[in-house]
Design a protein around this motif. Structure first.
Motif, PDB file in Angstrom:
ATOM      1  N   TRP A   1      -2.498  -2.929   4.839  1.00 59.66           N
ATOM      2  CA  TRP A   1      -1.184  -3.650   4.972  1.00 59.66           C
ATOM      3  C   TRP A   1      -0.297  -2.519   4.372  1.00 59.66           C
ATOM      4  O   TRP A   1       0.932  -2.665   5.026  1.00 59.66           O
ATOM      5  CB  TRP A   1      -1.372  -4.841   4.179  1.00 59.66           C
ATOM      6  CG  TRP A   1      -0.021  -5.260   3.905  1.00 59.66           C
ATOM      7  CD1 TRP A   1       0.697  -6.056   4.683  1.00 59.66           C
ATOM      8  CD2 TRP A   1       0.970  -5.350   2.747  1.00 59.66           C
ATOM      9  NE1 TRP A   1       1.918  -6.870   4.216  1.00 59.66           N
ATOM     10  CE2 TRP A   1       1.896  -6.272   3.074  1.00 59.66           C
ATOM     11  CE3 TRP A   1       0.680  -4.976   1.327  1.00 59.66           C
ATOM     12  CZ2 TRP A   1       3.108  -6.299   1.936  1.00 59.66           C
ATOM     13  CZ3 TRP A   1       1.455  -5.196   0.451  1.00 59.66           C
ATOM     14  CH2 TRP A   1       2.907  -5.955   0.761  1.00 59.66           C
ATOM     15  N   ARG A   2      -0.442  -1.744   3.173  1.00 60.27           N
ATOM     16  CA  ARG A   2       0.494  -0.898   2.767  1.00 60.27           C
ATOM     17  C   ARG A   2       0.755   0.209   3.689  1.00 60.27           C
ATOM     18  O   ARG A   2       1.963   0.725   3.826  1.00 60.27           O
ATOM     19  CB  ARG A   2       0.297  -0.566   1.243  1.00 60.27           C
ATOM     20  CG  ARG A   2       0.221  -1.635   0.310  1.00 60.27           C
ATOM     21  CD  ARG A   2       1.884  -1.747  -0.090  1.00 60.27           C
ATOM     22  NE  ARG A   2       2.521  -0.460  -0.342  1.00 60.27           N
ATOM     23  CZ  ARG A   2       2.644  -0.049  -1.863  1.00 60.27           C
ATOM     24  NH1 ARG A   2       2.389  -0.703  -2.773  1.00 60.27           N
ATOM     25  NH2 ARG A   2       3.221   1.242  -2.110  1.00 60.27           N
TER      26      ARG A   2
ATOM     27  N   CYS B   1       3.340  -5.575  -3.913  1.00 60.94           N
ATOM     28  CA  CYS B   1       1.821  -6.017  -3.968  1.00 60.94           C
ATOM     29  C   CYS B   1       1.520  -7.517  -3.971  1.00 60.94           C
ATOM     30  O   CYS B   1       0.631  -7.818  -4.656  1.00 60.94           O
ATOM     31  CB  CYS B   1       1.358  -5.223  -5.298  1.00 60.94           C
ATOM     32  SG  CYS B   1       1.969  -6.247  -6.702  1.00 60.94           S
TER      33      CYS B   1
ATOM     34  N   LEU C   1      -1.483   5.411  -4.444  1.00 62.60           N
ATOM     35  CA  LEU C   1      -2.151   4.247  -4.248  1.00 62.60           C
ATOM     36  C   LEU C   1      -3.631   4.221  -4.131  1.00 62.60           C
ATOM     37  O   LEU C   1      -4.095   3.154  -4.777  1.00 62.60           O
ATOM     38  CB  LEU C   1      -1.338   3.462  -3.103  1.00 62.60           C
ATOM     39  CG  LEU C   1      -1.180   1.975  -3.005  1.00 62.60           C
ATOM     40  CD1 LEU C   1      -0.671   1.327  -4.091  1.00 62.60           C
ATOM     41  CD2 LEU C   1      -0.765   1.661  -1.572  1.00 62.60           C
TER      42      LEU C   1
END
Ligand code: FMN
Length: 361
Positions: A326-327, A300, A259
């Motif tokens: 946040w991820r 997402c 990511l």
């Protein structure tokens, strides 16, 4: 088969081509795809020959390039042989490596000019154009990108290809659909194979619906084409060329970028846009392009929402940072508009598929 590809006098390092996608494949994006590896050739958007010769602002933005953006094919559309020949000469004089004639665009604003895929309905005109363009080029190859034909009753690619070859075209890329199909239905590999069988010696490149290394191998195996061209899938996965090349040469596919690495590609892309188009255009571009990147970054929705509100490089960086936080489960993010919807509750987005962004042609 993984191989180099020779087009006229130009030898490409791989037989994997980034397709022209008008509105998307500008120098800023091409550099991102090239940095991911194994792009043998990339194209500009389709360009209007009169705009090129007059060097109008929009045409020059679309023709912009740099030494790392190499090798590059400049694509032209039109139906006036003289205008196209002049623009081809301009392109050669300005250092592109290939001039390509668009004979595939199905958009009405192009076909209404008897250009794009409308040329498939008038092979004699297409031949006249090609002969004229070929004459105006001194060193670099002329190529063509085309569809199968206008509709099922007029599939002409296999008849036209050898005539184009005789007229001096050095490579033909074939999208395995008719104009009438637009982007629906199945890409017809058996029809691309007919084109491969119809020419004497020039390479035919297969195009349409390649979304994985296995799709690319199927295109090569089923059609006997010399290379593959990838369009839409590269917008969300610019590392597809690296994956295809690895699969064809070693049989294995490298791990997908993390990511963080995907966000780094977005950052590179944004910085390229800043350099070539300025902050305002970079912001506008990313408001719409984040959706494409998002396809490979699920969940997402939060990223897409945040990108809709960016107004500056700082906003862009903040949106990426907040998305990564946040991820990682470290933060509750508020919408930038401060309307106040809590974006932390995104479980509903997990694994969801987003709809395909609109297409311009
Ligand atoms: C948004 C968009 C823009 C395109 N622009 C061009 C173009 O400028 N010139 C061209 O020859 N083809 C253009 N195409 C067609 C693509 O190059 C390609 O042939 C088609 O998308 C099929 O390949 P794919 O399934 O890998 O996307 C465009 C396609 C899309 C979706």
């Amino acid at each position: 088969m993984a191989a180099t590809l020779t087009i006229g006098t130009l030898r490409l390092a791989t037989n994997l081509l980034l397709a022209p996608l008008s509105g998307y494949t500008d120098v800023s994006f091409r550099l991102v795809a090239r940095a991911c590896g194994s792009v043998g050739l990339a194209y500009t958007d389709l360009l209007c020959p009169e705009g090129v010769v007059r060097e109008n602002r929009r045409s020059m933005e679309l023709a912009a390039t740099c030494p790392q953006d190499s090798p590059l094919a400049l694509q032209l559309y039109g139906s006036d042989p003289d205008a196209l020949a002049d623009a081809a000469r301009w392109a050669e004089d300005h250092g592109v490596h290939i001039v390509d004639l668009n004979m595939g665009c199905p958009a009405e604003k192009i076909t209404a000019l008897n250009a794009g895929s409308k040329l498939l309905c008038d092979p004699d005109r297409a031949l006249r154009i090609v002969e004229r363009m070929k004459k105006s080029l001194r060193r670099i190859p002329l190529t063509v990108k085309m569809r199968l034909g206008w509709d099922d009753r007029s599939i002409v690619a296999a008849q036209l290809a050898p005539r184009l070859e005789d007229a001096g075209v050095a490579m033909i890329a074939v999208h395995g659909r008719t104009t009438q199909m637009q982007y629906s239905g199945r890409c017809r590999l058996e029809r691309i194979a007919e084109v491969v069988g119809a020419v004497r010696s020039i390479p035919i490149v297969g195009n349409g619906d390649i979304r994985s290394p296995q799709d690319a191998k199927r295109m090569l195996d089923c059609t006997g084409c010399a290379g593959v061209m990838i369009g839409r899938y590269a917008l969300s996965s610019p590392w597809i060329f690296r994956d295809v090349w690895s699969y064809l040469t070693t049989g294995s596919i490298p791990p997908a970028p993390t990511l963080d690495q995907k966000c780094q590609l977005m950052r590179e892309h944004f910085r390229n846009l800043l350099h070539y188009r300025g902050e305002r255009m970079a912001v506008l571009e990313f408001r719409r392009r984040a959706t494409w990147y998002g396809k490979q970054m699920n969940p997402c929705r939060m990223l897409r929402e945040q990108m809709r509100f960016i107004n500056s490089l700082a906003d862009f960086e903040r949106a990426i940072e907040q998305f990564l936080e946040w991820r990682a489960g470290r933060v509750v993010v508020k919408r930038p508009s401060a309307i106040g919807r809590d974006m932390s509750d995104q479980e509903g987005d997990l694994g969801s598929r987003i709809s395909e962004p609109g297409r311009s042609q």
